[in-house]
Scaffold this motif. Sequence first.
Motif, PDB file in Angstrom:
ATOM      1  N   GLN A  19      18.190   2.363  -0.946  1.00  0.00           N
ATOM      2  CA  GLN A  19      17.797   1.429   0.093  1.00  0.00           C
ATOM      3  C   GLN A  19      17.014   2.166   1.185  1.00  0.00           C
ATOM      4  O   GLN A  19      17.533   2.456   2.257  1.00  0.00           O
ATOM      5  CB  GLN A  19      19.056   0.780   0.666  1.00  0.00           C
ATOM      6  N   ALA A  20      15.765   2.493   0.883  1.00  0.00           N
ATOM      7  CA  ALA A  20      14.907   3.160   1.867  1.00  0.00           C
ATOM      8  C   ALA A  20      14.578   2.192   2.990  1.00  0.00           C
ATOM      9  O   ALA A  20      14.349   1.002   2.764  1.00  0.00           O
ATOM     10  CB  ALA A  20      13.630   3.641   1.196  1.00  0.00           C
ATOM     11  N   MET A  21      14.535   2.705   4.224  1.00  0.00           N
ATOM     12  CA  MET A  21      14.342   1.848   5.388  1.00  0.00           C
ATOM     13  C   MET A  21      13.014   2.132   6.098  1.00  0.00           C
ATOM     14  O   MET A  21      12.965   2.222   7.319  1.00  0.00           O
ATOM     15  CB  MET A  21      15.514   2.035   6.361  1.00  0.00           C
ATOM     16  N   HIS A  22      11.959   2.294   5.317  1.00  0.00           N
ATOM     17  CA  HIS A  22      10.644   2.441   5.926  1.00  0.00           C
ATOM     18  C   HIS A  22       9.770   1.244   5.588  1.00  0.00           C
ATOM     19  O   HIS A  22       9.966   0.562   4.583  1.00  0.00           O
ATOM     20  CB  HIS A  22       9.961   3.740   5.477  1.00  0.00           C
ATOM     21  N   VAL A  23       8.816   0.990   6.475  1.00  0.00           N
ATOM     22  CA  VAL A  23       7.798  -0.032   6.246  1.00  0.00           C
ATOM     23  C   VAL A  23       6.456   0.680   6.115  1.00  0.00           C
ATOM     24  O   VAL A  23       6.305   1.837   6.498  1.00  0.00           O
ATOM     25  CB  VAL A  23       7.752  -1.052   7.394  1.00  0.00           C
ATOM     26  N   GLY A  24       5.492  -0.008   5.568  1.00  0.00           N
ATOM     27  CA  GLY A  24       4.197   0.631   5.385  1.00  0.00           C
ATOM     28  C   GLY A  24       3.163  -0.374   4.944  1.00  0.00           C
ATOM     29  O   GLY A  24       3.267  -1.573   5.215  1.00  0.00           O
ATOM     30  N   GLY A  25       2.172   0.127   4.256  1.00  0.00           N
ATOM     31  CA  GLY A  25       1.139  -0.761   3.779  1.00  0.00           C
ATOM     32  C   GLY A  25      -0.068  -0.017   3.247  1.00  0.00           C
ATOM     33  O   GLY A  25      -0.183   1.200   3.377  1.00  0.00           O
ATOM     34  N   VAL A  26      -0.959  -0.781   2.644  1.00  0.00           N
ATOM     35  CA  VAL A  26      -2.191  -0.251   2.066  1.00  0.00           C
ATOM     36  C   VAL A  26      -3.370  -0.870   2.801  1.00  0.00           C
ATOM     37  O   VAL A  26      -3.461  -2.096   2.934  1.00  0.00           O
ATOM     38  CB  VAL A  26      -2.289  -0.573   0.564  1.00  0.00           C
ATOM     39  N   MET A  27      -4.267  -0.020   3.296  1.00  0.00           N
ATOM     40  CA  MET A  27      -5.545  -0.473   3.832  1.00  0.00           C
ATOM     41  C   MET A  27      -6.628  -0.099   2.832  1.00  0.00           C
ATOM     42  O   MET A  27      -6.754   1.075   2.451  1.00  0.00           O
ATOM     43  CB  MET A  27      -5.823   0.154   5.195  1.00  0.00           C
ATOM     44  N   LEU A  28      -7.390  -1.080   2.398  1.00  0.00           N
ATOM     45  CA  LEU A  28      -8.445  -0.883   1.406  1.00  0.00           C
ATOM     46  C   LEU A  28      -9.802  -0.872   2.105  1.00  0.00           C
ATOM     47  O   LEU A  28     -10.125  -1.790   2.864  1.00  0.00           O
ATOM     48  CB  LEU A  28      -8.396  -2.000   0.364  1.00  0.00           C
ATOM     49  N   PHE A  29     -10.577   0.178   1.858  1.00  0.00           N
ATOM     50  CA  PHE A  29     -11.873   0.352   2.519  1.00  0.00           C
ATOM     51  C   PHE A  29     -13.005   0.427   1.501  1.00  0.00           C
ATOM     52  O   PHE A  29     -12.818   0.899   0.381  1.00  0.00           O
ATOM     53  CB  PHE A  29     -11.889   1.648   3.340  1.00  0.00           C
ATOM     54  N   GLU A  30     -14.187   0.004   1.941  1.00  0.00           N
ATOM     55  CA  GLU A  30     -15.414   0.211   1.184  1.00  0.00           C
ATOM     56  C   GLU A  30     -16.147   1.403   1.781  1.00  0.00           C
ATOM     57  O   GLU A  30     -16.393   1.453   2.991  1.00  0.00           O
ATOM     58  CB  GLU A  30     -16.290  -1.032   1.247  1.00  0.00           C
ATOM     59  N   LEU A  31     -16.493   2.376   0.933  1.00  0.00           N
ATOM     60  CA  LEU A  31     -17.194   3.564   1.402  1.00  0.00           C
ATOM     61  C   LEU A  31     -18.573   3.210   1.952  1.00  0.00           C
ATOM     62  O   LEU A  31     -19.198   2.231   1.505  1.00  0.00           O
ATOM     63  CB  LEU A  31     -17.350   4.563   0.255  1.00  0.00           C
ATOM     64  N   PRO A  32     -19.071   3.982   2.906  1.00  0.00           N
ATOM     65  CA  PRO A  32     -20.450   3.768   3.357  1.00  0.00           C
ATOM     66  C   PRO A  32     -21.434   3.904   2.197  1.00  0.00           C
ATOM     67  O   PRO A  32     -21.166   4.609   1.218  1.00  0.00           O
ATOM     68  CB  PRO A  32     -20.661   4.885   4.388  1.00  0.00           C
ATOM     69  N   GLU A  33     -22.563   3.241   2.307  1.00  0.00           N
ATOM     70  CA  GLU A  33     -23.547   3.231   1.224  1.00  0.00           C
ATOM     71  C   GLU A  33     -23.990   4.631   0.833  1.00  0.00           C
ATOM     72  O   GLU A  33     -24.243   4.910  -0.337  1.00  0.00           O
ATOM     73  CB  GLU A  33     -24.766   2.402   1.640  1.00  0.00           C
ATOM     74  N   PHE A 231      17.542 -12.497  -7.098  1.00  0.00           N
ATOM     75  CA  PHE A 231      17.091 -11.595  -6.046  1.00  0.00           C
ATOM     76  C   PHE A 231      18.256 -10.976  -5.276  1.00  0.00           C
ATOM     77  O   PHE A 231      18.071  -9.969  -4.594  1.00  0.00           O
ATOM     78  CB  PHE A 231      16.199 -12.336  -5.041  1.00  0.00           C
ATOM     79  N   ASN A 232      19.415 -11.586  -5.363  1.00  0.00           N
ATOM     80  CA  ASN A 232      20.554 -11.185  -4.527  1.00  0.00           C
ATOM     81  C   ASN A 232      21.567 -10.397  -5.338  1.00  0.00           C
ATOM     82  O   ASN A 232      22.739 -10.753  -5.430  1.00  0.00           O
ATOM     83  CB  ASN A 232      21.169 -12.422  -3.886  1.00  0.00           C
ATOM     84  N   GLN A 233      21.064  -9.308  -5.945  1.00  0.00           N
ATOM     85  CA  GLN A 233      21.878  -8.421  -6.760  1.00  0.00           C
ATOM     86  C   GLN A 233      21.664  -6.975  -6.309  1.00  0.00           C
ATOM     87  O   GLN A 233      20.890  -6.700  -5.399  1.00  0.00           O
ATOM     88  CB  GLN A 233      21.492  -8.572  -8.230  1.00  0.00           C
ATOM     89  N   SER A 234      22.346  -6.072  -6.977  1.00  0.00           N
ATOM     90  CA  SER A 234      22.202  -4.651  -6.665  1.00  0.00           C
ATOM     91  C   SER A 234      20.785  -4.182  -6.980  1.00  0.00           C
ATOM     92  O   SER A 234      20.127  -4.701  -7.892  1.00  0.00           O
ATOM     93  CB  SER A 234      23.206  -3.826  -7.472  1.00  0.00           C
ATOM     94  N   ILE A 235      20.327  -3.183  -6.232  1.00  0.00           N
ATOM     95  CA  ILE A 235      18.983  -2.651  -6.425  1.00  0.00           C
ATOM     96  C   ILE A 235      19.055  -1.166  -6.786  1.00  0.00           C
ATOM     97  O   ILE A 235      20.087  -0.518  -6.619  1.00  0.00           O
ATOM     98  CB  ILE A 235      18.116  -2.826  -5.162  1.00  0.00           C
ATOM     99  N   THR A 236      17.945  -0.656  -7.276  1.00  0.00           N
ATOM    100  CA  THR A 236      17.779   0.779  -7.494  1.00  0.00           C
ATOM    101  C   THR A 236      16.802   1.302  -6.443  1.00  0.00           C
ATOM    102  O   THR A 236      16.271   0.543  -5.629  1.00  0.00           O
ATOM    103  CB  THR A 236      17.225   1.065  -8.894  1.00  0.00           C
TER     104      THR A 236
END
Length: 458
Positions: A19-33, A231-236
Amino acid sequence: MTAVGPLDAMFLLGETREQAMHVGGVMLFELPEDAGRDQVFPDGGREFLSRLYQEMVGARTVDPVFTRRVRRRAVDLGYWSWEPDGEIDLEYHVRLSALARPGRYRELFELTSRLHGTLLDRHRPLWEMHLIEGVEGHRFAIYSKIHHAMLDGVSALRFLQETLTTDPDRTNMPAPYSVRTKSAVETPPLGSLVRVVPDLLGLSPVALKSAVRALLMEHSSVAFQAPRTIFNQSITGARRFAAQSWPMERLEKVRAITGATLNDVMLAMCGGALRTYLLEQNALPDKGLTAMVPVSLRGLEGQGPGGGNSLATLIADLATDERDPERRIRRVMDSTSYGKTMLSQLSPLQNLMIGALGLGVAGPAAVLPGLAGRTPPPYNVVISNIPGPVESPLYWNRSRLLGMYPASIVLNGQALNISVTSYDHQLHFGLTGCRRTVPHLQRLLGHLEDSLQDLERL
C-alpha cells in the motif's frame, strides 16, 4: 523542525509494501520541431533530452518543500516531523529513462505502472521524477511521484504549473522542485495542532448531526452503505496504470442538457463505465456503487488548514444498479448536492477532520490483515477531479504539453482509483489499480467512452 499535519500523518502511518502512499502522474510532451530531426539519422530528441536532464540535476536552488525528509524522534513523543536534508542528491531523485521500441503508449504506461508500484525511500525527501525518452510520434514524457504526506494533488499541480509557460519559444524553464511558489505548503509547528481541538469542539449540535448524517444516512449512499465488489479486496504491491483524454466540450454539452455540474457528468460517466466493466466480470452487485470524492479546502492563494493536505470528502452515489443513463446522472446529482450541503455547514478545520474521517474509514481494511473483502466497505472506489489549466496550450522548454494524467493511491480494500485533471479543453483520466485485483484495467477506457456516448444521447 516542523510537525507533520494530522491528515498527512495518516498517509505515513498507513504505508506498507502493498500500500504505497504516493501520488504522481505522467506529463506527455511533443518535442520541438528541430529536436533530433536535423540529422541524417534522427535521434528522437535524445540529445535534446540529455541536455534537459543535465540542466535539471544541475539546479542550484531547490524549494524547501522538496528538501524535507520525515523523522520520528523520541523527543517528539512519537509524532512525525519534517527536517531539511542539507545534502539532497538530485541525481538520485531525477532520472533519465528510455522506452523499449516501438515506444507506444502501451510501453509508456507499462513503465509508469512499474515505477508507481515501488516505495519511496524514507531516508530521503519523498519524491522522484523520471524524464522518459523514446515515446513514438516525436514525443517524450515526465513521470513524477511524491508522497501524499508532503503534498496533495492540488498543491502538486500548482508546482507543475509554475514550470510551464504559454510562450512556445521560451527556454530555461525550471523543474518543479526548483520553484518557490506563492502557494508553497507550510506545515504547522507541533504546538499549533492543538488549535484544531477548539474548532472541533465548536461544532454546534446541528452541525455535528449534519456531519454524522453525511456519514451514515443511506439516502446519500454514504459510508458503510456500499455493496461488496471485486474492488474491495486485498491488494498486492504491483500496479497497473491506464490513461486517456476526452474533449471537455462533450461533457459540457451533457452538463447543459441535464443541469448537472461538470464533475457530476464525470462521475456519471465513471458510473456507467464501472457498471459495464462489472457486468463483463459477472460481478455487478444489486446495489449501486459509491465513490469517495476528495474536495480541496485550499483557497485562491493555495492556502488550507491541513499542512500538505487540505481535503474534505463527500460520498457520491454512482448508481451502477441503474440501467438508464438519465436516471443514473440524476442520482449522482442528488448525492453530490446533499454532500456539498453538509460540507457547507462546517468550518474549514471541521471539514478537514471530516475529510480525515472519510479517508480513515477505509483504515481497518487497509491495516488489518485478512479484513479486506470480509466486511462491508465504506465506499467502493475513490474518484478525484483536480482542476488544472483549462484554456491555453502550455510549454516546457519549447516542448508542447499534450496531456497530464494523474496516478494515485490504491488501498487494501480499495483497489481502484480514478483521477481526472483538466487541461487545454480536455479532461485527462488516469486509472490506477492493483495489478492482480483489478483485471484488464485498460478496458475501462473503452467503457468510459461508451458511457459518455450514452449520456450524449439524452
